[in-house]
Scaffold this motif. Sequence first.
Motif, short mmCIF file in Angstrom:
data_model
loop_
_atom_site.label_atom_id
_atom_site.label_comp_id
_atom_site.label_asym_id
_atom_site.label_seq_id
_atom_site.Cartn_x
_atom_site.Cartn_y
_atom_site.Cartn_z
N TYR A 187 51.29 33.75 45.11
CA TYR A 187 50.09 34.29 44.48
C TYR A 187 48.88 33.49 44.95
N MET A 188 47.78 34.21 45.21
CA MET A 188 46.59 33.58 45.77
C MET A 188 45.40 33.88 44.87
N ASP A 189 44.57 32.87 44.68
CA ASP A 189 43.36 33.03 43.90
C ASP A 189 42.37 33.89 44.69
N PHE A 190 42.05 35.08 44.16
CA PHE A 190 41.11 35.96 44.88
C PHE A 190 40.37 36.84 43.87
N HIS A 191 39.06 36.85 43.97
CA HIS A 191 38.21 37.70 43.12
C HIS A 191 38.55 37.53 41.63
N TRP A 192 38.59 36.28 41.19
CA TRP A 192 38.81 35.92 39.79
C TRP A 192 40.21 36.26 39.28
N LYS A 193 41.12 36.60 40.20
CA LYS A 193 42.47 36.94 39.74
C LYS A 193 43.48 36.19 40.60
N ASN A 194 44.74 36.23 40.16
CA ASN A 194 45.83 35.77 41.01
C ASN A 194 46.44 37.00 41.68
N GLU A 195 46.26 37.11 42.97
CA GLU A 195 46.74 38.31 43.68
C GLU A 195 48.06 38.03 44.39
N LYS B 133 35.76 54.59 50.51
CA LYS B 133 35.07 53.81 49.47
C LYS B 133 34.67 52.45 50.07
N ALA B 134 33.40 52.32 50.42
CA ALA B 134 32.94 51.15 51.18
C ALA B 134 33.21 49.83 50.46
N LEU B 135 32.92 49.79 49.16
CA LEU B 135 33.09 48.52 48.44
C LEU B 135 34.56 48.13 48.36
N PHE B 136 35.43 49.12 48.15
CA PHE B 136 36.87 48.84 48.10
C PHE B 136 37.34 48.30 49.45
N GLU B 137 36.84 48.87 50.54
CA GLU B 137 37.22 48.42 51.89
C GLU B 137 36.81 46.96 52.10
N ILE B 138 35.63 46.61 51.59
CA ILE B 138 35.16 45.23 51.73
C ILE B 138 36.06 44.28 50.94
N GLU B 139 36.41 44.68 49.72
CA GLU B 139 37.29 43.84 48.91
C GLU B 139 38.67 43.71 49.58
N LYS B 140 39.16 44.83 50.08
CA LYS B 140 40.48 44.86 50.72
C LYS B 140 40.55 43.90 51.91
N PHE B 141 39.53 43.96 52.78
CA PHE B 141 39.58 43.14 53.99
C PHE B 141 39.12 41.70 53.76
N ALA B 142 38.40 41.47 52.66
CA ALA B 142 38.13 40.09 52.25
C ALA B 142 39.45 39.45 51.80
N LYS C 110 25.20 40.48 45.88
CA LYS C 110 25.73 40.10 44.58
C LYS C 110 27.23 40.40 44.50
N GLU C 111 27.58 41.62 44.91
CA GLU C 111 29.00 42.02 44.80
C GLU C 111 29.89 41.34 45.84
N VAL C 112 29.37 41.18 47.06
CA VAL C 112 30.17 40.52 48.10
C VAL C 112 30.40 39.05 47.74
N GLN C 113 29.37 38.43 47.17
CA GLN C 113 29.52 37.03 46.76
C GLN C 113 30.57 36.91 45.66
N ASP C 114 30.53 37.87 44.74
CA ASP C 114 31.50 37.88 43.64
C ASP C 114 32.93 38.05 44.17
N ILE C 115 33.11 38.96 45.13
CA ILE C 115 34.44 39.23 45.69
C ILE C 115 34.96 38.05 46.50
N THR C 116 34.08 37.52 47.37
CA THR C 116 34.56 36.51 48.34
C THR C 116 34.62 35.11 47.75
N GLY C 117 33.84 34.87 46.68
CA GLY C 117 33.80 33.53 46.12
C GLY C 117 33.04 32.54 46.98
N LEU C 118 32.28 33.05 47.96
CA LEU C 118 31.50 32.15 48.82
C LEU C 118 30.24 31.71 48.07
N PRO C 119 29.82 30.45 48.21
CA PRO C 119 28.59 30.01 47.54
C PRO C 119 27.35 30.71 48.11
N SER C 120 26.27 30.73 47.32
CA SER C 120 25.07 31.47 47.73
C SER C 120 24.48 30.92 49.03
#
Length: 481
Positions: free
Chosen positions: A63-71, A103-112, A177-187
């Motif tokens: 399990y890996m920490d990703f987007h505030w969850k354990n995936e 779905k563009a946002l889903f694709e970004i989350e998926k490939f992140a 805002k959303e990409v930062q939230d998904i990736t967990g990268l600092p601002s």
Amino acid sequence: MKNILFVASEGVPFIKTGGLADVVGSLPKCIDKQYFDVRVILPKYTCMSQEMKDKLSYVTHFYMDFHWKNEYVGILYAEVEGVKYYFIDNEMFFNGFRPYSDKALFEIEKFAFFSKAALSILPVIDFRPDLIHCHDWQTGLIPVYLKERFQGSDFYRGIKSVMTIHNLKFQGKWSIKEVQDITGLPSYYFTPDKLELFKDANLLKGGLVYADAITTVSDTYAEEIKTEFYGEQLDGLMRARSNSLRGIVNGIDYEDFNPETDIHIEYKYNAVNFRKEKVKNKRALQAELGLAQDDKMMMIGIVSRLTDQKGFDLIAYVMDELCQDSVQLVILGTGEERYENMFRHFDWKYNDKISANIYYSDALSHKIYAASDAFLMPSLFEPCGLSQLMSLRYGTVPIVRETGGLKDTVQPYNEYEGTGTGFSFTNYNAHEMLNTIRYAERIYYDKKREWNKIVDRGMAADFSWNVSAAKYQEMYDWLIG
């Protein structure tokens, strides 16, 4: 031994939507196994064929920490034609009937997720690459994560990265805002000199900023993307990184595309006997598609996505005029509705001259390469293009616009010097294209010996992967040192 890792969103023979998959499937096979250990990481899509799924074996999961969850991250393994493949399994991200959704946002989350997982599995599979070769925006976060998150550990320190652009048009853009939230990268990472582009986060840009080297799939395209017209808003970055940017033209698999052994064509031929044998494929295709049976009629093939990028607005503009000529046109492909319907209309109007096949079939594409006399590819832009390379291999003379890889691989016919492997035109203009097609017709009908010499030269050209692989190896050596 130097370790090279390919990471991509698709690869032959497992999953394919376009030319990217051909590169990822063919290039690792041609890299010299004596000096390089090349492995590939792909997503495990549920839409893969059952035959391919059966080749995979389960390795482990964690399990890996990703987007505030354990995936969940599952790892599967397969070896095909001497290349080791690893697959990242997560049903939430990789299910569905197609590899990509709209779905563009889903694709970004998926490939992140995929980018982070690809890096996270390396210690688990006990493979430490000296260099990670990333392909297109789907893997753009790998060079970023490598510098930001993974540098702290000894295992990852010093791993180099290369970013290959197959098509600059696709970049993976969404709100910061959303990409930062998904990736967990600092601002810190979302500034104009890093991932930010015109107030959005841009995954491809991140990869291009942080990769140690950048390649694209032809010399001319590498120059073109430094200009505003072709640069898709990244031309400034491409100019800034021009010292790290090189073009290496794609190859094609000379085993798959070989008129002597091709399982899809009825009459095999080669560079020696094509004058007698190639025409039999034309006869067979005319019969199959209900076109007028005429050995002497010039047949022009088109196998393509039917989109603006591929120059179909030019074809639409002069299609009525072209149909007055003594030519047959065979079209295969799907795309924008207006082009699909335009070809259907002309197929109905000139039934014995035009055959519109508005679907995709691998077998029919091979038959078209083998049967046609010429192949039309008037692209607006073309990073590399593979169809013109297949045409040359099958002794089918390409008619192309001088852009990107088309300019690098098709040498225009010069009747005074007796050189050239095809016909080309410079400006994106419908009548300039039509004049070039008619010039090709004139050589075909009035100077048949000259035409056959063009075919000879085309079939003698070498666009196998071996040539390109040598250039990639040279770059790997230079980067790893």
